[in-house]
Every structure is written in structure tokens, then in C-alpha cells.
Design a protein around this motif. Sequence first.
Motif, PDB file in Angstrom:
ATOM      1  N   ASP A 118      19.338 -34.736 -47.083  1.00 57.22           N
ATOM      2  CA  ASP A 118      19.034 -34.473 -45.674  1.00 57.22           C
ATOM      3  C   ASP A 118      17.685 -33.777 -45.515  1.00 57.22           C
ATOM      4  N   SER A 119      17.354 -32.902 -46.457  1.00 57.87           N
ATOM      5  CA  SER A 119      16.052 -32.234 -46.389  1.00 57.87           C
ATOM      6  C   SER A 119      14.911 -33.237 -46.574  1.00 57.87           C
ATOM      7  N   LEU A 120      15.130 -34.255 -47.390  1.00 56.60           N
ATOM      8  CA  LEU A 120      14.115 -35.294 -47.553  1.00 56.60           C
ATOM      9  C   LEU A 120      13.958 -36.092 -46.263  1.00 56.60           C
ATOM     10  N   TRP A 121      15.061 -36.346 -45.556  1.00 56.24           N
ATOM     11  CA  TRP A 121      14.958 -37.029 -44.261  1.00 56.24           C
ATOM     12  C   TRP A 121      14.238 -36.159 -43.236  1.00 56.24           C
ATOM     13  N   THR A 122      14.429 -34.844 -43.315  1.00 55.64           N
ATOM     14  CA  THR A 122      13.682 -33.936 -42.451  1.00 55.64           C
ATOM     15  C   THR A 122      12.188 -34.066 -42.708  1.00 55.64           C
ATOM     16  N   PHE A 123      11.824 -34.194 -43.971  1.00 60.58           N
ATOM     17  CA  PHE A 123      10.414 -34.406 -44.306  1.00 60.58           C
ATOM     18  C   PHE A 123       9.899 -35.715 -43.719  1.00 60.58           C
ATOM     19  N   VAL A 124      10.716 -36.773 -43.784  1.00 61.16           N
ATOM     20  CA  VAL A 124      10.293 -38.068 -43.249  1.00 61.16           C
ATOM     21  C   VAL A 124      10.016 -37.970 -41.748  1.00 61.16           C
ATOM     22  N   VAL A 125      10.918 -37.283 -41.026  1.00 61.24           N
ATOM     23  CA  VAL A 125      10.720 -37.119 -39.582  1.00 61.24           C
ATOM     24  C   VAL A 125       9.481 -36.280 -39.305  1.00 61.24           C
ATOM     25  N   PHE A 126       9.313 -35.198 -40.049  1.00 64.53           N
ATOM     26  CA  PHE A 126       8.150 -34.331 -39.864  1.00 64.53           C
ATOM     27  C   PHE A 126       6.865 -35.097 -40.150  1.00 64.53           C
ATOM     28  N   THR A 127       6.867 -35.914 -41.206  1.00 65.73           N
ATOM     29  CA  THR A 127       5.682 -36.705 -41.533  1.00 65.73           C
ATOM     30  C   THR A 127       5.375 -37.726 -40.446  1.00 65.73           C
ATOM     31  N   ALA A 128       6.418 -38.352 -39.901  1.00 61.75           N
ATOM     32  CA  ALA A 128       6.213 -39.340 -38.844  1.00 61.75           C
ATOM     33  C   ALA A 128       5.583 -38.715 -37.608  1.00 61.75           C
ATOM     34  N   PHE A 129       5.852 -37.435 -37.365  1.00 54.96           N
ATOM     35  CA  PHE A 129       5.242 -36.737 -36.234  1.00 54.96           C
ATOM     36  C   PHE A 129       3.835 -36.248 -36.561  1.00 54.96           C
ATOM     37  N   ILE A 130       3.697 -35.544 -37.683  1.00 57.59           N
ATOM     38  CA  ILE A 130       2.486 -34.757 -37.913  1.00 57.59           C
ATOM     39  C   ILE A 130       1.323 -35.581 -38.444  1.00 57.59           C
ATOM     40  N   VAL A 131       1.571 -36.607 -39.231  1.00 59.05           N
ATOM     41  CA  VAL A 131       0.464 -37.355 -39.830  1.00 59.05           C
ATOM     42  C   VAL A 131      -0.338 -38.118 -38.778  1.00 59.05           C
ATOM     43  N   PRO A 132       0.279 -38.972 -37.937  1.00 59.71           N
ATOM     44  CA  PRO A 132      -0.546 -39.696 -36.964  1.00 59.71           C
ATOM     45  C   PRO A 132      -1.178 -38.792 -35.908  1.00 59.71           C
ATOM     46  N   THR A 133      -0.444 -37.761 -35.459  1.00 64.32           N
ATOM     47  CA  THR A 133      -1.016 -36.889 -34.433  1.00 64.32           C
ATOM     48  C   THR A 133      -2.205 -36.094 -34.966  1.00 64.32           C
ATOM     49  N   THR A 134      -2.091 -35.571 -36.187  1.00 73.21           N
ATOM     50  CA  THR A 134      -3.212 -34.835 -36.774  1.00 73.21           C
ATOM     51  C   THR A 134      -4.387 -35.759 -37.033  1.00 73.21           C
ATOM     52  N   TYR A 135      -4.112 -36.959 -37.513  1.00 75.77           N
ATOM     53  CA  TYR A 135      -5.189 -37.919 -37.778  1.00 75.77           C
ATOM     54  C   TYR A 135      -5.956 -38.239 -36.495  1.00 75.77           C
ATOM     55  N   LEU A 136      -5.244 -38.566 -35.433  1.00 74.12           N
ATOM     56  CA  LEU A 136      -5.903 -38.948 -34.185  1.00 74.12           C
ATOM     57  C   LEU A 136      -6.640 -37.767 -33.555  1.00 74.12           C
ATOM     58  N   LEU A 137      -6.021 -36.589 -33.560  1.00 75.72           N
ATOM     59  CA  LEU A 137      -6.663 -35.433 -32.949  1.00 75.72           C
ATOM     60  C   LEU A 137      -7.913 -35.010 -33.720  1.00 75.72           C
ATOM     61  N   SER A 138      -7.814 -34.941 -35.040  1.00 76.93           N
ATOM     62  CA  SER A 138      -8.968 -34.530 -35.837  1.00 76.93           C
ATOM     63  C   SER A 138     -10.097 -35.544 -35.748  1.00 76.93           C
ATOM     64  N   LEU A 139      -9.771 -36.840 -35.735  1.00 75.60           N
ATOM     65  CA  LEU A 139     -10.807 -37.861 -35.584  1.00 75.60           C
ATOM     66  C   LEU A 139     -11.455 -37.779 -34.205  1.00 75.60           C
ATOM     67  N   SER A 140     -10.660 -37.554 -33.170  1.00 77.81           N
ATOM     68  CA  SER A 140     -11.215 -37.429 -31.819  1.00 77.81           C
ATOM     69  C   SER A 140     -12.134 -36.217 -31.708  1.00 77.81           C
ATOM     70  N   LEU A 141     -11.721 -35.097 -32.277  1.00 75.00           N
ATOM     71  CA  LEU A 141     -12.578 -33.910 -32.260  1.00 75.00           C
ATOM     72  C   LEU A 141     -13.878 -34.155 -33.016  1.00 75.00           C
ATOM     73  N   ALA A 142     -13.785 -34.831 -34.158  1.00 72.98           N
ATOM     74  CA  ALA A 142     -14.995 -35.115 -34.936  1.00 72.98           C
ATOM     75  C   ALA A 142     -15.944 -36.022 -34.164  1.00 72.98           C
ATOM     76  N   LEU A 143     -15.414 -37.031 -33.491  1.00 69.64           N
ATOM     77  CA  LEU A 143     -16.264 -37.923 -32.704  1.00 69.64           C
ATOM     78  C   LEU A 143     -16.941 -37.185 -31.561  1.00 69.64           C
ATOM     79  N   MET A 144     -16.214 -36.285 -30.900  1.00 70.64           N
ATOM     80  CA  MET A 144     -16.807 -35.533 -29.795  1.00 70.64           C
ATOM     81  C   MET A 144     -17.859 -34.552 -30.300  1.00 70.64           C
ATOM     82  N   VAL A 145     -17.550 -33.812 -31.368  1.00 69.37           N
ATOM     83  CA  VAL A 145     -18.514 -32.835 -31.886  1.00 69.37           C
ATOM     84  C   VAL A 145     -19.751 -33.542 -32.431  1.00 69.37           C
TER      85      VAL A 145
END
Length: 315
Positions: free
Chosen positions: A82-109
Motif C-alpha cells: 500500500d505504501s508503494l501505491w501511495t508513492f505511485v499516486v504521489f508521483t502522478a501528482f507531483i511529477v507533471p505539476t512540478t515539470y510544467l511549473l518549473s518549465l513555465s517559470l524558466a520560460l518567463m524568467v
Amino acid sequence: MNADTTRPRTRLWRRLAGHQNRTLWFWAFVGPFALGLIAFTYVPLGWSVYLSFFDAHNTVSPTDFVGFGNYTSMLKNDAFTDSLWTFVVFTAFIVPTTYLLSLSLALMVNRVRRAQAFFRSVFFLPAACSYVVAALIWKMSIFNGVRFGLANTVLGWFGADQTAWLSTTDPPWYWLVIVTVRLWLQAGFYMILFLAGLQRISPTLYEAAAVDGARPGWQVLRHITLPQLRATSVAVVLLLVINAFQAFDEFYNLLSDSRGYPPYARPPLVYLYYTALGQGQNLGLGSAGAVLLALIIAVVTIGQARWFGLGRKED
């Protein structure tokens, strides 16, 4: 002392010290760090692997060898899976959102012509903040379950009811708290990586695209910028997944209280922490889980690197 006996010693010392004592100075600076790395990293890692093959309850020097019994017990444990499934859910949330936000900030800066260093520093500053401090701010000030929390205060302006952000499981609002604090902490770091990649792109590519009739915006981003950022994007995704596996501080400090940790949203490191240092203090079982987690991280990382072609020569 005879000169014939001192010459070999002098030659040996010169070989060990190197030309102009460069080897000697190298070990003078690197030696303490190397000893610390061996003593506080590699020795505990080796001892953890050793403990994983023993029945180590409340002891770090066990004698009851159980072989792979701890590994099979951990793989059959529903709480660990179950803890591994928690990691899967956390990864599904955090990886794309961090990627898009950090790329957007880099493009603006990157498009800013004045005070670029200021904006770069402002967005990077949260990366220097402690995960524990940020988690406590999110828990006590922003997403506090009472009406004095910032989030509930803002919702109250629109007539919405108060929300117990960290204890509500239907819907699971605690994911909003966990993801936003990690997003705030690490987006600036990955923005710097993307910004370094953007500044390596030759301006002549954009000039050639403009001559060919490419419209600025999505076309240039899709056909010029993103392909040139491929290596940086692969590295960012790999680091994001590895860091998601190692999530502990924000989960533990956000969800735990005087009654302990709730049964939901337990990532692998939190579960292993309670297994090895909880009431049972089963260090053998916890070490086996840590080894399994390390193997999973290695397999996922290698699989991602192979999938994205990391290190492959470009045509």
C-alpha cells in the motif's frame, strides 16, 4: 644515517606526494570527506544489508540468520505494498505539476531582460527552506483545519464551510496540502535546470524558425525549444521520480500528531520508519524493506533512462 637508505625513502615520498605535492594536497582536502562518506554512508548501508538477513528485533547485532525470510515477509505485507501505491499516486501528482511549473517559470524568467537575477533568486529561494519548516507552516498556518487557517479564511469569504484538510479522506484533500508544499519547495530548483538548458539554445535556431515562417509561441516552443531541452527534461523527470520515492519529511510532519500517523497516505519511508523504529523495532524487516526500495528505485531509474535514451548519441 646512510645516504643509500634515505634515497629510496625520498623517492617513495615523492611518488606518494606527486608533482609539487599535488597528490598530498588532494588527499588533505578530499580525505576527511571521503572518510566521512565511508563512515556515515557506506558502512551503514552495508550494515543495513547485513541486518536484512537476520531476525533483528531491538538489536543491531543479531545472531538468528533467516536468509530471505524478511524479504518475503515484506513483499507479502499489505501495508508495504500500500505504501508503494501511495508513492505511485504521489508521483502522478507531483511529477507533471512540478515539470510544467518549473518549465513555465524558466520560460518567463528567460524572457525577462531586466532584473533577471532577482527573479531567478526569488523563485529559487524556497529550495533553501527546510522541508520540516515548510510542512509546519502549511499545517499550522495555511491549511489549518480551523477557521483561523488561511485557506479556510479565504473559503469563508465565499460562504464555503470549513474543511479539515489533513483528516478528510473523502474527498482526499490531504493530497492538495502535500503536493502544494512539495511543489513550492522544489519548483525553483528545477527552474534553474531548465533555465540553464534554455540559455544553451543557440539564438540562430529561433532566427531560422522566424525566417521559415514559424509563429512565436506554441509552434516555436513545440518544434524548437522542447526538442532542444530533451536532455534537461529527461534529467528533471528522473530526479523528480527519485525524490518522490524519498518523500518523508512533508508526509510525516503534515499528517502525524500526538496520536501517531494515520493509516492513509503512508509512503514507503514513513512505513519503514515505523517498522524499524516503532514499538516492535524490527530492524531486520525494516532493512529488508529499505533494500527492496533501493532496488525498486534503481530499476525504475534505469528503465526510465533506457526509455528516454539517456546517454545515447543523437543522430
